[in-house]
Design an enzyme around this catalytic site. Sequence first.
Site, PDB file in Angstrom:
ATOM      1  N   GLU A 116       0.495  -1.309   0.018  1.00 20.62           N
ATOM      2  CA  GLU A 116       0.029   0.004  -0.023  1.00 20.62           C
ATOM      3  C   GLU A 116       0.401   1.117  -0.232  1.00 20.62           C
ATOM      4  OE1 GLU A 116      -2.743  -0.778  -0.887  1.00 20.62           O
ATOM      5  OE2 GLU A 116      -3.592  -2.958   0.164  1.00 20.62           O
ATOM      6  N   HIS A 139      -2.415   1.836   7.670  1.00 22.34           N
ATOM      7  CA  HIS A 139      -4.125   1.321   7.857  1.00 22.34           C
ATOM      8  C   HIS A 139      -3.820   0.658   8.408  1.00 22.34           C
ATOM      9  CE1 HIS A 139      -6.165  -1.054   4.930  1.00 22.34           C
ATOM     10  NE2 HIS A 139      -4.911  -1.622   4.892  1.00 22.34           N
ATOM     11  N   HIS A 141      -7.193  -2.938   9.952  1.00 22.33           N
ATOM     12  CA  HIS A 141      -8.450  -3.615   9.641  1.00 22.33           C
ATOM     13  C   HIS A 141      -9.698  -3.592  11.372  1.00 22.33           C
ATOM     14  CE1 HIS A 141      -5.502  -5.686   6.408  1.00 22.33           C
ATOM     15  NE2 HIS A 141      -6.099  -5.487   6.078  1.00 22.33           N
ATOM     16  N   GLU A 169     -16.800  13.092  22.006  1.00 26.87           N
ATOM     17  CA  GLU A 169     -14.684  12.689  21.396  1.00 26.87           C
ATOM     18  C   GLU A 169     -15.535  12.810  19.694  1.00 26.87           C
ATOM     19  OE1 GLU A 169     -16.157  10.599  23.959  1.00 26.87           O
ATOM     20  OE2 GLU A 169     -14.677  11.529  25.387  1.00 26.87           O
ATOM     21  N   HIS A 210     -12.401  -3.097   3.812  1.00 26.75           N
ATOM     22  CA  HIS A 210     -11.367  -3.698   4.007  1.00 26.75           C
ATOM     23  C   HIS A 210     -10.438  -2.736   5.007  1.00 26.75           C
ATOM     24  CE1 HIS A 210      -7.258  -3.495   1.998  1.00 26.75           C
ATOM     25  NE2 HIS A 210      -7.450  -3.626   3.328  1.00 26.75           N
TER      26      HIS A 210
HETATM   27  P1  13P Z   1       1.127  -5.150   3.351  1.00 29.51           P
HETATM   28  O1  13P Z   1       1.005  -6.164   3.926  1.00 29.51           O
HETATM   29  O2  13P Z   1       1.489  -5.286   1.859  1.00 29.51           O
HETATM   30  O3  13P Z   1       2.003  -4.180   3.967  1.00 29.51           O
HETATM   31  O4  13P Z   1      -0.657  -5.489   3.205  1.00 29.51           O
HETATM   32  C1  13P Z   1      -1.693  -5.587   3.608  1.00 29.51           C
HETATM   33  C2  13P Z   1      -2.526  -4.736   4.604  1.00 29.51           C
HETATM   34  O5  13P Z   1      -3.496  -4.353   4.584  1.00 29.51           O
HETATM   35  C3  13P Z   1      -2.556  -5.080   2.592  1.00 29.51           C
HETATM   36  O6  13P Z   1      -4.712  -3.915   2.382  1.00 29.51           O
HETATM   37 ZN    ZN Z   2      -5.224  -3.933   4.220  1.00 30.18          ZN
END
Ligand code: 13P
Ligand code: ZN
Length: 272
Positions: A116, A139, A141, A169, A210
Site C-alpha cells: 500500500e 492503515h 482493519h 469525543e 477492508h
Molecule cells: P502489506 O502486507 O503489503 O502491508 O498489505 C497488508 C494490507 O493490509 C493490504 O491492504
Molecule cells: Zn489492508
Amino acid sequence: MTKFIDSSYVKDLCDITFSSYDHGWDERNGGNVSIRLTEEEVARFEDIHDVTRVYELGFDAKELAGQYFLVTASGRYFRNVIKRPDVDAGLVRITEDGQKAEVHWGFTDGAWPTSEFPTHLMSHIARLKVDPGQRVVMHCHPTNFIALSFTQDLDERKLSRLLWKMQAESLVVFPEGVGIIPYMTPGTNEIGEATAAKMAEYKVVMWPHHGIFAVGGDPDETFGLIETVEKAALIYSQICAQGGQIKQDITDEQLHELADAFGVVGNPKFLD
Ligand code: 13P
Ligand code: ZN
C-alpha cells in the site's frame, strides 16, 4: 545487540503496530504504517547505511523527493514488528526524480515496503498540502468500522453523523468527518489516487469491506484517531446488539456546543 534504539520513531512504530495488533485490527499481515522523518531524525539511526537496494515506486512521487519514510514491510505481521523492527520495517528515501525509493536501513532479510506504499505516499503528498505538520499514515482493519460498510449506506454525511453521535469525543477528534471511497482492489495506484483525493478534506478514509486509512502529525495522534473512530463504531455495534433502538442521542445543537467548547469546526456539510 539492537541498533535501532537511537530512533524514538522506531520505538513509536513498534508501539503502534503492536497496539493495533493487540486491538484485533491486524490479522496476519493486515495493516501498514509510514512515518515521514526529518534528516536530523534520520541522523540518529546508528546503523544507517549507504543505499543497498533501490525500489521502483511505479508512480511519480517527485513532490516527496529527498524525503525519508520509516515504513512497514509488505507481507509481514504487525505482531512481530516489536520483536524485529529492522527486519519487518525499513527506512527509505525517495530519489530526486521521484520514481524510486532507496533502502537506507532495515528490511534486512530482503523485504520491501508495504504493497500500500502508493496510497501512503500519495496521502502524504495530499496532506502536506493542507497540513505542513503531516507525518504519519496508518492503515489497519478495525472490525466494527469495517462492519459499518456492510450495514450502512456508503454516504460520507450519514456515516460521519452516525459516528459523531455515538460519543462526545468523535466530533472533537475528527471534526471533518469521514471520507469514503468505493470498494476497490487494494495495493493499486488507483486506490491510492482515490484515497489521496479524499485526504485533501479528511484525516480518515473508509475502505469499504477492508479497513481504514488515517493520517496525523505523530504516531500517537494517528493511532488515537483510529481508536476514536473504531470506538464510535463499537458503540454502534453494541447498540445493535442491545436491540438497535436509539431512544436518545447527541443532538445537532449539542454537536454545535461541543465544537464551540473545544474550538473545532465541524464539517458544515454534515452539521445541521
Ligand atoms: P502489506 O502486507 O503489503 O502491508 O498489505 C497488508 C494490507 O493490509 C493490504 O491492504
Ligand atoms: Zn489492508
